[in-house]
Design an enzyme around this catalytic site. Structure first.
Site, mmCIF file in Angstrom:
data_model
loop_
_atom_site.group_PDB
_atom_site.id
_atom_site.type_symbol
_atom_site.label_atom_id
_atom_site.label_comp_id
_atom_site.label_asym_id
_atom_site.label_seq_id
_atom_site.Cartn_x
_atom_site.Cartn_y
_atom_site.Cartn_z
ATOM 1 N N CYS A 139 72.524 59.360 35.016
ATOM 2 C CA CYS A 139 73.531 60.256 34.222
ATOM 3 C C CYS A 139 74.821 60.496 34.455
ATOM 4 C CB CYS A 139 72.344 61.618 35.231
ATOM 5 S SG CYS A 139 73.374 62.811 34.439
ATOM 6 N N THR A 207 73.299 58.095 28.230
ATOM 7 C CA THR A 207 73.987 58.788 27.110
ATOM 8 C C THR A 207 75.436 58.362 27.178
ATOM 9 O OG1 THR A 207 74.219 60.658 28.614
ATOM 10 C CG2 THR A 207 73.140 61.544 26.336
ATOM 11 N N GLY A 258 69.675 58.008 19.400
ATOM 12 C CA GLY A 258 69.533 58.649 17.528
ATOM 13 C C GLY A 258 68.132 58.116 17.035
HETATM 14 C C1 LIG Z 1 70.656 67.678 26.638
HETATM 15 C C2 LIG Z 1 70.550 66.261 27.249
HETATM 16 C C3 LIG Z 1 69.751 66.122 28.123
HETATM 17 C C4 LIG Z 1 69.856 65.241 28.798
HETATM 18 N N1 LIG Z 1 69.209 64.830 30.227
HETATM 19 C C5 LIG Z 1 68.004 63.489 30.644
HETATM 20 C C6 LIG Z 1 67.611 63.938 32.046
HETATM 21 O O1 LIG Z 1 67.386 64.901 32.475
HETATM 22 N N2 LIG Z 1 67.304 62.665 32.182
HETATM 23 C C7 LIG Z 1 67.480 61.430 31.798
HETATM 24 O O2 LIG Z 1 67.012 60.208 32.325
HETATM 25 N N3 LIG Z 1 68.504 61.408 30.676
HETATM 26 C C8 LIG Z 1 68.979 62.695 30.095
HETATM 27 N N4 LIG Z 1 69.183 62.679 29.219
HETATM 28 C C9 LIG Z 1 69.361 61.191 28.064
HETATM 29 C C10 LIG Z 1 68.351 61.443 27.076
HETATM 30 O O3 LIG Z 1 66.897 61.219 27.887
HETATM 31 C C11 LIG Z 1 68.253 60.200 26.323
HETATM 32 O O4 LIG Z 1 69.029 59.262 26.882
HETATM 33 C C12 LIG Z 1 69.817 60.173 25.389
HETATM 34 O O5 LIG Z 1 70.552 61.560 24.967
HETATM 35 C C13 LIG Z 1 69.660 58.976 24.010
HETATM 36 O O6 LIG Z 1 68.618 59.430 23.325
HETATM 37 P P1 LIG Z 1 69.440 60.004 21.931
HETATM 38 O O7 LIG Z 1 70.408 60.407 21.128
HETATM 39 O O8 LIG Z 1 67.141 60.149 21.131
HETATM 40 O O9 LIG Z 1 68.828 61.862 22.546
HETATM 41 C C14 LIG Z 1 69.895 63.629 28.463
HETATM 42 C C15 LIG Z 1 69.927 63.837 26.984
HETATM 43 C C16 LIG Z 1 70.401 65.177 26.472
HETATM 44 C C17 LIG Z 1 71.175 65.223 24.777
#
Ligand SMILES: Cc1cc2nc3c(=O)[nH]c(=O)nc-3n(C[C@H](O)[C@H](O)[C@H](O)COP(=O)(O)O)c2cc1C
Length: 317
Positions: A139, A207, A258
């Site tokens: 994170c 991220t 994404g």
């Molecule tokens: C608002 C938000 C909160 C997130 N909270 C967590 C979290 O608590 N734990 C975690 O491992 N990843 C967390 N992530 C990361 C996501 O699980 C994921 O790895 C990342 O957003 C990439 O995927 P996406 O582009 O489809 O969103 C979070 C992402 C977003 C956007």
């Protein structure tokens, strides 16, 4: 195997993710799906391959001050800071709902030290509070003791990945998924470290670090200044990291980053992911994950593929 003749046969969507049996390869990304209840008004969450919970910590966390979210081109920056209800409330209030929905549960955990991860893993295991554990070693939005010392995210240092994974591994027989950060030069180093320390699977990617500044006020758009970039903007980066890691490790990978529709998920499978998780798209379209699942099934039928696992790593180079 492609049959060429049995177009109407229902394809087999089931997968084995390092010992976690999933009825299909689609889960949701931690932090974008709460604890499932928020989304069950849109579809039966028990249909997903698994529900991945928001990161759980030992104590409840309020997270960072607002503003914590900002839209960016083809994505968003977030600095939520691991706001979550904490393990006790999860056990008493969130888990019963997930079990009642017959959801396969990936319990995502976050600690400030290896000991905290160990304690969380013990609780999840002994309380039957997850079918697998996903350790969020990546994170970007919390200021913990390590970072205060000028250190880095746990998963930016392969030695830390190994140390933390080994410690968690020692206290649970549940399938252990290690979630890594993309904010590294070479994803294969932490990936290999996790595998060597006993991880059953990887989740790639969390991220990407980013910064958005308001030109008029000259202030950062997030109170935390920096945040994590997610959404379609990061997909090619994530697909490449899955592809890189796939060739380095033997353990299965959940591809994340994404995913908006079935084709995006299939990209990850072709790059070498065994499962996929839908993240930021859940905010835009609450039933996105189920649409992705249905789209994968359509794709398999259209291409007369019997088993979804035939797609894993099947990119034609
Ligand atoms: C608002 C938000 C909160 C997130 N909270 C967590 C979290 O608590 N734990 C975690 O491992 N990843 C967390 N992530 C990361 C996501 O699980 C994921 O790895 C990342 O957003 C990439 O995927 P996406 O582009 O489809 O969103 C979070 C992402 C977003 C956007």
């Amino acid at each position: 195997m492609t049959t060429g003749t049995t177009a109407a046969t229902t394809p087999n969507l089931g997968i084995d993710l390092g010992g976690l049996k999933m009825k299909n390869p689609v889960t949701v990304a931690s932090g974008t799906f709460g604890y499932g209840a928020e989304y069950s008004q849109y579809f039966d969450i028990g249909r997903l391959g698994a529900v991945t919970t928001k990161s759980l910590s030992l104590k409840p966390r309020a997270g960072n001050k607002p503003p914590r979210l900002v839209e960016t081109p083809a994505g968003m920056l977030n600095a939520i800071g691991l706001q979550n209800v904490g393990i006790e409330t999860y056990l008493s209030e969130k888990l019963p709902f997930l079990r009642a929905k017959c959801a396969t549960i990936i319990a995502n955990i976050y600690g400030h030290s290896a000991d905290e991860y160990v304690e969380l893993a013990r609780r999840i295991d002994s309380e039957g509070a997850g079918d697998a554990i996903e350790a969020n070693l990546s994170c970007p939005n919390v200021h913990d003791a390590r970072k205060a010392k000028g250190a880095v995210l746990v998963s930016q240092d392969p030695r830390c990945v190994e140390e933390y994974t080994r410690a968690i591994r020692a206290v649970t027989k549940l399938p252990l998924i290690v979630k890594l950060t993309p904010n590294v030069m070479d994803i294969t180093e932490p990936a290999l470290a996790a595998e060597a320390a006993g991880a059953d699977a990887l989740c790639l990617i969390n991220t990407l670090l980013g910064l958005a500044i308001d030109a008029e006020t000259r202030r950062p758009r997030l109170s935390n200044i920096v945040g994590g970039l997610s959404g379609p903007a990061i997909r090619p980066v994530a697909v490449k990291m899955v592809w890189d890691a796939r060739r380095a490790v033997k353990i299965p990978i959940i591809g994340t980053g994404g995913i908006c529709q079935a084709d995006d998920a299939i990209e990850f499978l072709l790059a070498g992911a065994t499962a996929v998780s839908v993240g930021s798209m859940n905010f835009r379209q609450p039933d996105a994950a189920i649409r992705v699942l249905e789209g994968i099934e359509d794709y398999l039928l259209r291409h007369e593929i019997e088993n979804v696992s035939e797609l894993v790593g099947a990119m034609k180079a």
